[in-house]
Design a protein around this motif. Structure first.
Motif, PDB file in Angstrom:
ATOM      1  N   VAL A 195       0.777  -1.137   0.030  1.00 45.85           N
ATOM      2  CA  VAL A 195      -0.112  -0.058   0.136  1.00 45.85           C
ATOM      3  C   VAL A 195       0.908   1.402   0.125  1.00 45.85           C
ATOM      4  O   VAL A 195       1.709   1.315   0.894  1.00 45.85           O
ATOM      5  CB  VAL A 195      -0.914   0.044   1.245  1.00 45.85           C
ATOM      6  CG1 VAL A 195      -1.769   1.261   1.254  1.00 45.85           C
ATOM      7  CG2 VAL A 195      -1.806  -1.266   1.523  1.00 45.85           C
ATOM      8  N   ARG A 196       0.736   2.103  -1.060  1.00 43.53           N
ATOM      9  CA  ARG A 196       1.454   3.441  -0.910  1.00 43.53           C
ATOM     10  C   ARG A 196       0.469   4.652  -0.752  1.00 43.53           C
ATOM     11  O   ARG A 196      -0.704   4.627  -1.289  1.00 43.53           O
ATOM     12  CB  ARG A 196       2.090   3.524  -2.525  1.00 43.53           C
ATOM     13  CG  ARG A 196       3.200   2.479  -2.647  1.00 43.53           C
ATOM     14  CD  ARG A 196       3.641   2.591  -4.127  1.00 43.53           C
ATOM     15  NE  ARG A 196       4.665   1.671  -4.257  1.00 43.53           N
ATOM     16  CZ  ARG A 196       5.823   1.808  -4.808  1.00 43.53           C
ATOM     17  NH1 ARG A 196       6.259   3.069  -4.877  1.00 43.53           N
ATOM     18  NH2 ARG A 196       6.566   0.772  -5.077  1.00 43.53           N
ATOM     19  N   VAL A 197       0.918   5.479   0.130  1.00 40.18           N
ATOM     20  CA  VAL A 197      -0.133   6.523   0.653  1.00 40.18           C
ATOM     21  C   VAL A 197       0.695   7.873   0.337  1.00 40.18           C
ATOM     22  O   VAL A 197       1.867   8.023   0.533  1.00 40.18           O
ATOM     23  CB  VAL A 197      -0.382   6.460   1.823  1.00 40.18           C
ATOM     24  CG1 VAL A 197      -1.140   7.674   2.603  1.00 40.18           C
ATOM     25  CG2 VAL A 197      -0.989   5.124   2.342  1.00 40.18           C
ATOM     26  N   GLU A 198      -0.124   8.551  -0.460  1.00 39.88           N
ATOM     27  CA  GLU A 198       0.551  10.047  -0.579  1.00 39.88           C
ATOM     28  C   GLU A 198      -0.444  11.033   0.269  1.00 39.88           C
ATOM     29  O   GLU A 198      -1.598  11.172   0.157  1.00 39.88           O
ATOM     30  CB  GLU A 198       0.420  10.432  -2.134  1.00 39.88           C
ATOM     31  CG  GLU A 198       0.790  11.832  -2.409  1.00 39.88           C
ATOM     32  CD  GLU A 198       0.374  12.235  -3.887  1.00 39.88           C
ATOM     33  OE1 GLU A 198       0.579  13.523  -4.150  1.00 39.88           O
ATOM     34  OE2 GLU A 198       0.117  11.366  -4.607  1.00 39.88           O
ATOM     35  N   ILE A 199       0.177  11.723   1.062  1.00 43.43           N
ATOM     36  CA  ILE A 199      -0.117  12.612   2.138  1.00 43.43           C
ATOM     37  C   ILE A 199      -0.285  13.941   1.482  1.00 43.43           C
ATOM     38  O   ILE A 199       0.460  14.689   1.284  1.00 43.43           O
ATOM     39  CB  ILE A 199       0.506  12.742   3.515  1.00 43.43           C
ATOM     40  CG1 ILE A 199       0.468  11.118   4.042  1.00 43.43           C
ATOM     41  CG2 ILE A 199      -0.103  13.575   4.490  1.00 43.43           C
ATOM     42  CD1 ILE A 199       1.291  11.135   5.282  1.00 43.43           C
ATOM     43  N   ILE A 200      -1.661  14.211   1.151  1.00 45.04           N
ATOM     44  CA  ILE A 200      -1.993  15.651   0.683  1.00 45.04           C
ATOM     45  C   ILE A 200      -2.134  16.672   1.827  1.00 45.04           C
ATOM     46  O   ILE A 200      -1.804  17.887   1.455  1.00 45.04           O
ATOM     47  CB  ILE A 200      -3.034  15.366  -0.363  1.00 45.04           C
ATOM     48  CG1 ILE A 200      -3.001  14.482  -1.284  1.00 45.04           C
ATOM     49  CG2 ILE A 200      -3.650  16.986  -0.795  1.00 45.04           C
ATOM     50  CD1 ILE A 200      -4.238  14.069  -2.170  1.00 45.04           C
ATOM     51  N   SER A 201      -2.529  16.386   2.949  1.00 44.53           N
ATOM     52  CA  SER A 201      -2.790  17.431   3.848  1.00 44.53           C
ATOM     53  C   SER A 201      -2.443  16.690   5.254  1.00 44.53           C
ATOM     54  O   SER A 201      -2.268  15.770   5.512  1.00 44.53           O
ATOM     55  CB  SER A 201      -4.426  17.479   3.825  1.00 44.53           C
ATOM     56  OG  SER A 201      -4.816  18.234   5.108  1.00 44.53           O
ATOM     57  N   ASP A 202      -2.129  17.764   5.944  1.00 43.08           N
ATOM     58  CA  ASP A 202      -1.505  17.381   7.289  1.00 43.08           C
ATOM     59  C   ASP A 202      -2.610  16.706   8.339  1.00 43.08           C
ATOM     60  O   ASP A 202      -2.509  15.949   9.076  1.00 43.08           O
ATOM     61  CB  ASP A 202      -0.987  18.669   8.224  1.00 43.08           C
ATOM     62  CG  ASP A 202       0.293  19.189   7.497  1.00 43.08           C
ATOM     63  OD1 ASP A 202       1.116  18.189   6.900  1.00 43.08           O
ATOM     64  OD2 ASP A 202       0.751  20.275   7.921  1.00 43.08           O
ATOM     65  N   ASN A 203      -3.945  17.229   7.900  1.00 41.77           N
ATOM     66  CA  ASN A 203      -4.944  16.133   8.588  1.00 41.77           C
ATOM     67  C   ASN A 203      -4.936  14.748   8.450  1.00 41.77           C
ATOM     68  O   ASN A 203      -5.550  14.411   9.274  1.00 41.77           O
ATOM     69  CB  ASN A 203      -6.338  17.105   8.135  1.00 41.77           C
ATOM     70  CG  ASN A 203      -6.553  18.598   8.455  1.00 41.77           C
ATOM     71  OD1 ASN A 203      -5.844  18.888   9.284  1.00 41.77           O
ATOM     72  ND2 ASN A 203      -7.454  19.141   7.738  1.00 41.77           N
TER      73      ASN A 203
END
Length: 198
Positions: free
Chosen positions: A184-192
């Motif tokens: 699973v790869r996750v791209e974090i767009i927001s600090d939330n």
């Protein structure tokens, strides 16, 4: 007399519920292995489904879950002997290899099987022993009497047996076959988003 009867009933209920808990644990362990590693369940035995069951499933995973749920239901209704046979066949876990010592005395699967029989006698014969039980376990008592020491020993042995099952099943749960791995790869767009991960 009421106090004595209540104590006797409480001891019997404690035994009955602990045996039920053991059986639930043993069946839940099957589900846990299934969710982590399907390889022990792979055999060429044919399985029958109604056409309506197949057509009502949204995907193959639903059908697989129906399969394991039916197996677990059969184990629950079949009782400890069926669980023992299933573990031997599917997981190559031999319950006769279990042993536990308390002081100088050893306890094994015969002891656990006897207490399953005691539960059966308490539930179905109000604790009255039958000829078969008396002969098999070399007992002359006409009624099952559970002492505090009997229960204490039982709890000690049943806990050890649960750890025996857990240790044997861990090899299937922790050794996941390669085809079960998911990346699973996750791209974090927001600090939330960090709140969700926490």
């Amino acid at each position: 007399r009421l106090s004595t009867d209540n104590l006797k009933t409480c001891k019997e209920l404690a035994l009955i519920r602990s045996i039920s808990a053991l059986e639930v644990f043993a069946v839940d362990a099957v589900r846990e292995v299934y969710s982590a590693n399907k390889s022990p369940f792979m055999d060429s035995t044919p399985v029958e489904y109604n056409i309506s069951e197949i057509l009502s499933c949204g995907n193959i995973q639903e059908l697989q879950e129906k399969y394991i749920e039916s197996k677990c239901r059969n184990l629950h209704s079949g009782g400890f002997i069926e669980i023992q046979k299933y573990y031997r066949k599917i997981f190559d876990i031999d319950f006769t290899k279990f042993s536990h010592k308390i002081g100088e005395k050893g306890f094994g699967i015969t002891y656990i099987t006897q207490y399953h029989q005691i539960r059966h006698l308490i539930i179905h014969r109000l604790g009255n022993t039958d000829e078969q039980y008396r002969k098999k376990y070399n007992c002359e008592e006409k009624t099952i009497r559970l002492s505090d020491a009997d229960l204490s020993t039982w709890f000690d042995v049943v806990l050890s047996f649960a750890f025996f099952i857990e240790k044997k099943m861990k090899k299937y749960i922790l050794t996941v076959p390669p085809e079960n791995e998911v990346e699973v790869r996750v791209e974090i767009i927001s600090d939330n988003a960090f709140d969700y991960f926490d």
